[in-house]
Design an enzyme around this catalytic site. Structure first.
Site, PDB file in Angstrom:
ATOM      1  N   ASP A   9      -4.156  -5.741   1.892  1.00  0.00           N
ATOM      2  CA  ASP A   9      -3.970  -6.821   0.941  1.00  0.00           C
ATOM      3  C   ASP A   9      -5.380  -7.359   0.636  1.00  0.00           C
ATOM      4  OD1 ASP A   9      -2.804  -9.161  -0.370  1.00  0.00           O
ATOM      5  OD2 ASP A   9      -3.367 -10.244   1.468  1.00  0.00           O
ATOM      6  N   ASP A  11      -6.215 -10.909  -1.195  1.00  0.00           N
ATOM      7  CA  ASP A  11      -6.354 -12.374  -1.081  1.00  0.00           C
ATOM      8  C   ASP A  11      -5.974 -12.860   0.319  1.00  0.00           C
ATOM      9  OD1 ASP A  11      -7.008 -12.704  -3.892  1.00  0.00           O
ATOM     10  OD2 ASP A  11      -4.902 -12.284  -4.299  1.00  0.00           O
TER      11      ASP A  11
HETATM   12 MG    MG Z   1      -2.709 -12.252   0.943  1.00  0.00          MG
END
Ligand code: MG
Length: 239
Positions: A9, A11
């Site tokens: 991932d 962010d």
């Molecule tokens: Mg995230």
């Protein structure tokens, strides 16, 4: 089975905002407000109110898609409310101002580059799997100067659905040309990253600074929980 690839991932997994996310968001919004307040008379309170209802409308109309996060749509809707028309220069300038402040307030998490160097030196492939529009996520990769380590990115904009939808992970595996059993997914969000990757048979790693309370549902349980991203080296070497 020995792993060949790691899905990350983006962010809150690979970078943090310099301060609290909400502080950085507010700083970026204030900069956008300063741009607009030079054009029309408007209080910051009113601007914030209009931004929030515009965002709520777009979120509702586009729930589950990357476009639901797209600030250009929020600002377009806001300007429709203040100007009762479209003004491309202002909309784009609010959008650009917001993101330039935001992008200037990110920092890579500790040891990300060290880990990426280890992964590259050991022939692991790296993909980013992220819910947002491609344009902004590409700008983040450039700004964070990590793009040279990344083999592929999948965004929810190109996948047409957001995590935990399996399509996000399957598209990444397909680009990397690896099987689910040959990859790991690393993310900070149980409902999106861990549940989604578990569903397609990936081993999962939750990265968090918080204490993880007991997870009742088996399908949400990560295989590993780490604090520092470099702990992945030991995990990969344990297979
Ligand atoms: Mg995230």
């Amino acid at each position: 089975m020995v792993k060949k690839a790691v899905l990350f991932d983006l962010d809150d997994t690979l970078y943090d905002t310099l301060y609290d996310y909400s502080k950085v968001h507010t700083k970026a919004l204030k900069a956008s407000f300063n741009v607009l307040s030079k054009k029309i008379k408007l209080s910051y309170k009113k601007f914030l109110y209009l931004y929030n209802i515009s965002r709520a409308e777009i979120n509702r109309e586009l729930a589950g898609t990357a476009s639901s996060h797209n600030r250009v749509l929020y600002f377009q809707r806001l300007i429709e409310k203040t100007h009762n028309t479209v003004d491309s220069d202002i909309i784009l300038s609010l959008y650009e101002t917001y993101w330039s402040v935001f992008l200037n307030n990110m920092k890579l998490k500790k040891n990300v580059i060290k880990l990426f160097k280890y992964l590259k030196n050991n022939d692991f492939k790296i993909a980013i799997v992220s819910d947002l529009t491609t344009h902004i996520q590409l700008r983040k990769l450039s700004k964070l100067k990590i793009v040279d380590y990344i083999d592929f990115i999948v965004t929810s904009e190109e996948a047409g659905s957001e995590k935990p939808n399996p399509i996000m992970f399957l598209l990444a595996l397909n680009k990397l040309n690896v099987l689910p059993s040959e990859a790991l997914m690393v993310g900070d969000n149980l409902d999106r990253d861990i549940e989604g990757a578990n569903a397609v048979g990936l081993d999962t790693v939750l990265i968090t600074n918080k204490k993880v309370s007991l997870i009742k549902e088996d399908y949400k349980k990560p295989n590993y929980v780490i604090k520092d991203i470099y702990e992945l080296k030991n995990i990969l070497e344990s297979y």
